[in-house]
Design an enzyme around this catalytic site. Structure first.
Site, mmCIF file in Angstrom:
data_model
loop_
_atom_site.group_PDB
_atom_site.id
_atom_site.type_symbol
_atom_site.label_atom_id
_atom_site.label_comp_id
_atom_site.label_asym_id
_atom_site.label_seq_id
_atom_site.Cartn_x
_atom_site.Cartn_y
_atom_site.Cartn_z
ATOM 1 N N ARG A 155 -21.873 -8.326 21.605
ATOM 2 C CA ARG A 155 -21.445 -9.659 21.140
ATOM 3 C C ARG A 155 -21.594 -10.728 22.223
ATOM 4 O O ARG A 155 -22.051 -11.832 21.973
ATOM 5 C CB ARG A 155 -19.985 -9.606 20.696
ATOM 6 C CG ARG A 155 -19.762 -8.819 19.436
ATOM 7 C CD ARG A 155 -18.289 -8.849 19.074
ATOM 8 N NE ARG A 155 -17.995 -8.056 17.902
ATOM 9 C CZ ARG A 155 -17.778 -6.754 17.913
ATOM 10 N NH1 ARG A 155 -17.830 -6.071 19.038
ATOM 11 N NH2 ARG A 155 -17.492 -6.118 16.787
ATOM 12 N N ILE A 156 -21.177 -10.375 23.453
ATOM 13 C CA ILE A 156 -21.214 -11.384 24.521
ATOM 14 C C ILE A 156 -22.666 -11.669 24.924
ATOM 15 O O ILE A 156 -23.071 -12.830 25.067
ATOM 16 C CB ILE A 156 -20.373 -10.929 25.735
ATOM 17 C CG1 ILE A 156 -18.907 -10.777 25.309
ATOM 18 C CG2 ILE A 156 -20.499 -11.918 26.885
ATOM 19 C CD1 ILE A 156 -17.999 -10.120 26.344
ATOM 20 N N ASP A 175 -31.074 -2.869 26.057
ATOM 21 C CA ASP A 175 -29.850 -2.194 25.616
ATOM 22 C C ASP A 175 -30.258 -0.847 25.042
ATOM 23 O O ASP A 175 -31.332 -0.739 24.442
ATOM 24 C CB ASP A 175 -29.136 -3.030 24.527
ATOM 25 C CG ASP A 175 -27.651 -2.679 24.437
ATOM 26 O OD1 ASP A 175 -27.322 -1.473 24.444
ATOM 27 O OD2 ASP A 175 -26.828 -3.595 24.372
ATOM 28 N N PRO A 207 -20.374 -3.010 29.312
ATOM 29 C CA PRO A 207 -19.059 -2.474 29.677
ATOM 30 C C PRO A 207 -19.208 -1.507 30.839
ATOM 31 O O PRO A 207 -20.307 -1.003 31.088
ATOM 32 C CB PRO A 207 -18.624 -1.725 28.406
ATOM 33 C CG PRO A 207 -19.895 -1.369 27.713
ATOM 34 C CD PRO A 207 -20.912 -2.418 28.083
ATOM 35 N N ASN A 212 -22.789 3.907 34.612
ATOM 36 C CA ASN A 212 -23.421 2.686 35.146
ATOM 37 C C ASN A 212 -22.722 2.121 36.391
ATOM 38 O O ASN A 212 -23.008 1.009 36.799
ATOM 39 C CB ASN A 212 -23.592 1.617 34.054
ATOM 40 C CG ASN A 212 -22.260 1.076 33.542
ATOM 41 O OD1 ASN A 212 -21.224 1.231 34.184
ATOM 42 N ND2 ASN A 212 -22.297 0.431 32.391
ATOM 43 N N ALA A 234 -19.088 -9.348 33.755
ATOM 44 C CA ALA A 234 -18.746 -8.154 32.961
ATOM 45 C C ALA A 234 -17.719 -7.277 33.681
ATOM 46 O O ALA A 234 -16.517 -7.364 33.409
ATOM 47 C CB ALA A 234 -20.016 -7.391 32.635
ATOM 48 N N ARG A 235 -18.180 -6.441 34.595
ATOM 49 C CA ARG A 235 -17.273 -5.575 35.341
ATOM 50 C C ARG A 235 -17.771 -5.440 36.774
ATOM 51 O O ARG A 235 -18.973 -5.229 37.015
ATOM 52 C CB ARG A 235 -17.208 -4.173 34.706
ATOM 53 C CG ARG A 235 -16.296 -4.082 33.487
ATOM 54 C CD ARG A 235 -14.831 -4.282 33.859
ATOM 55 N NE ARG A 235 -13.917 -4.219 32.737
ATOM 56 C CZ ARG A 235 -13.495 -5.274 32.015
ATOM 57 N NH1 ARG A 235 -13.917 -6.479 32.307
ATOM 58 N NH2 ARG A 235 -12.638 -5.119 31.032
ATOM 59 N N ASP A 259 -17.916 -13.287 38.322
ATOM 60 C CA ASP A 259 -16.577 -13.534 37.778
ATOM 61 C C ASP A 259 -15.728 -12.275 37.887
ATOM 62 O O ASP A 259 -14.558 -12.272 37.528
ATOM 63 C CB ASP A 259 -16.684 -13.986 36.311
ATOM 64 C CG ASP A 259 -15.345 -14.465 35.763
ATOM 65 O OD1 ASP A 259 -14.682 -15.263 36.449
ATOM 66 O OD2 ASP A 259 -14.950 -14.014 34.663
ATOM 67 N N GLU A 264 -11.252 -6.114 42.590
ATOM 68 C CA GLU A 264 -10.484 -7.311 42.190
ATOM 69 C C GLU A 264 -9.025 -7.029 41.828
ATOM 70 O O GLU A 264 -8.189 -7.932 41.890
ATOM 71 C CB GLU A 264 -11.159 -8.005 41.012
ATOM 72 C CG GLU A 264 -11.038 -7.256 39.681
ATOM 73 C CD GLU A 264 -11.745 -7.973 38.534
ATOM 74 O OE1 GLU A 264 -12.967 -8.200 38.627
ATOM 75 O OE2 GLU A 264 -11.074 -8.291 37.543
ATOM 76 N N HIS A 297 -12.202 -13.798 37.521
ATOM 77 C CA HIS A 297 -12.178 -13.186 36.186
ATOM 78 C C HIS A 297 -11.599 -14.160 35.152
ATOM 79 O O HIS A 297 -10.648 -13.834 34.435
ATOM 80 C CB HIS A 297 -11.364 -11.880 36.210
ATOM 81 C CG HIS A 297 -11.857 -10.868 35.211
ATOM 82 N ND1 HIS A 297 -11.951 -9.533 35.477
ATOM 83 C CD2 HIS A 297 -12.281 -10.992 33.934
ATOM 84 C CE1 HIS A 297 -12.395 -8.883 34.420
ATOM 85 N NE2 HIS A 297 -12.613 -9.759 33.463
HETATM 86 C C1 COI Z 1 -11.722 -7.883 28.937
HETATM 87 O O1 COI Z 1 -11.387 -8.339 27.841
HETATM 88 O O2 COI Z 1 -11.930 -6.672 29.084
HETATM 89 C C2 COI Z 1 -11.842 -8.788 30.076
HETATM 90 O O3 COI Z 1 -12.575 -8.515 30.972
HETATM 91 C C3 COI Z 1 -10.974 -9.988 30.134
HETATM 92 C C4 COI Z 1 -9.669 -9.677 30.748
HETATM 93 C C5 COI Z 1 -9.539 -10.254 32.110
HETATM 94 C C6 COI Z 1 -8.554 -10.221 29.908
#
Ligand code: COI
Length: 332
Positions: A155-156, A175, A207, A212, A234-235, A259, A264, A297
């Site tokens: 989606r993102i 993907d 994700p 990954n 993302a992560r 971000d 973090e 984030h």
């Molecule tokens: C998530 O929805 O998994 C995010 O990365 C946002 C979170 C900081 C609320």
């Protein structure tokens, strides 16, 4: 029926209160505290818990919830990488998340940061603050001239693609699960390596999984174009930070917007009072660079997204309590 919500921030509380008003059949309890070994007892007597936190949901906490008869846990966010999946399965618990509270929030922020990198706004802000109003040597690039490689077209990723196309960029994507519409448009390349090879900008929307972790490492950077821009909303675990720093030092990476950051937790969304007091030298190294944008984030952090996170998670938890079913069940 009772739902207990953990980690409720001040900006979430009004939404929680209005949800509670609209659902008088549910008793809603809440705390600002996160769900951990020291707070789990507060869930006693509830049917479900609603949670959001980046620190782990440990086996000990999950076992305790189950022993109190709390079998339903609804996350207010997307990511489920911090849950002990074995403990959830062992206890027969059900977990929901909010897969789409606002993909556009994250996509819009990602593109904002890319535009800041391309137009060198951090450099100009610093120059202007010092009275230097000259143009050179900070000439910009135009997004409409670039190829953006979108890693993961969920989606993102798809929301980001729409915006990149609006700017006139060429978009390619990778993907393992291809989106049929994008497939028709022929945007996909077959391998991550091909994406790295062709992209001027790499926009990461995957994700986090065990597989990954550190996928952007020395080898991956070596396969990219010289002067590539890296966007990671993302992560943090997807990027090997040390390898990124090496790639920034060598000029392989022309700029990065981060971000998220692999260390973090406990750092982002905290006020340390001064830059020097931030307890992470590697992060400070990144923040100091003119061609790196670090944000704590916040891509998700919009009024619409926060409202949806609270409402959708509360709805999902109530639905689990009533019927054991929800369209937001997570397979762990
Ligand atoms: C998530 O929805 O998994 C995010 O990365 C946002 C979170 C900081 C609320």
């Amino acid at each position: 029926m009772k739902i207990y919500a953990y980690g409720i921030r001040d900006d979430e509380k009004p939404y929680l209160d209005s949800w509670a008003k609209e659902n008088p059949d549910v008793t809603v309890g809440s705390t600002k505290e996160l769900l951990d070994e020291s707070t789990v007892d507060q869930a006693k007597g509830s049917d479900g818990v609603v949670v959001y936190q980046q620190k782990p949901y440990t086996a000990e906490v999950i076992d305790k919830l189950a022993s109190y008869g709390v079998k339903f846990m609804s996350l207010r966010n997307v990511g489920v990488d911090n849950i002990d999946a074995d403990a959830i399965k062992r206890n027969g618990m059900k977990v929901t998340n909010v897969p789409a509270y606002s993909p556009e929030a994250i996509a819009e922020f990602t593109v904002t940061e890319l535009m800041r990198l391309l137009r060198k706004t951090k450099v100009f802000d610093n120059k202007i603050a010092h009275g230097d109003l000259r143009w050179a040597p900070d000439i910009a690039e135009e997004l409409n001239q670039l190829t953006v490689g979108v890693f993961a077209t969920g989606r993102i990723g798809r929301a980001a693609i729409k915006i990149y196309k609006g700017f006139g960029a060429k978009v390619i994507g990778y993907d393992v699960y291809r989106n049929p519409e994008l497939e028709k448009e022929g945007i996909y390349v077959d391998t991550p390596e091909e994406l790295y090879r062709q992209s001027d900008v790499l926009s990461i929307h995957a994700p986090a999984t065990k597989e990954n972790e550190h996928m952007l490492n020395d080898e991956a950077f070596s396969q990219m174009k010289d002067g590539v821009y890296i966007l990671n909303p993302a992560r943090g675990s997807l990027v090997d930070t040390d390898a990124l720093i090496r790639a920034l030092d060598s000029g392989k990476v022309a700029g990065a917007a981060l971000d998220v950051y692999e260390d973090e937790v406990g750092i982002f969304n905290t006020d340390f009072g001064s830059f020097d007091a931030i307890p992470d030298e590697r992060l400070k190294n990144l923040i100091k660079r003119d061609n790196v944008l670090v944000s704590p984030h916040i891509a998700f952090y919009t009024k619409r997204a926060v409202r949806n996170m609270v409402y959708f998670a509360m709805d999902a938890n109530k639905s689990l309590i009533i019927s054991g079913k929800s369209d937001k069940l997570v397979k762990l």
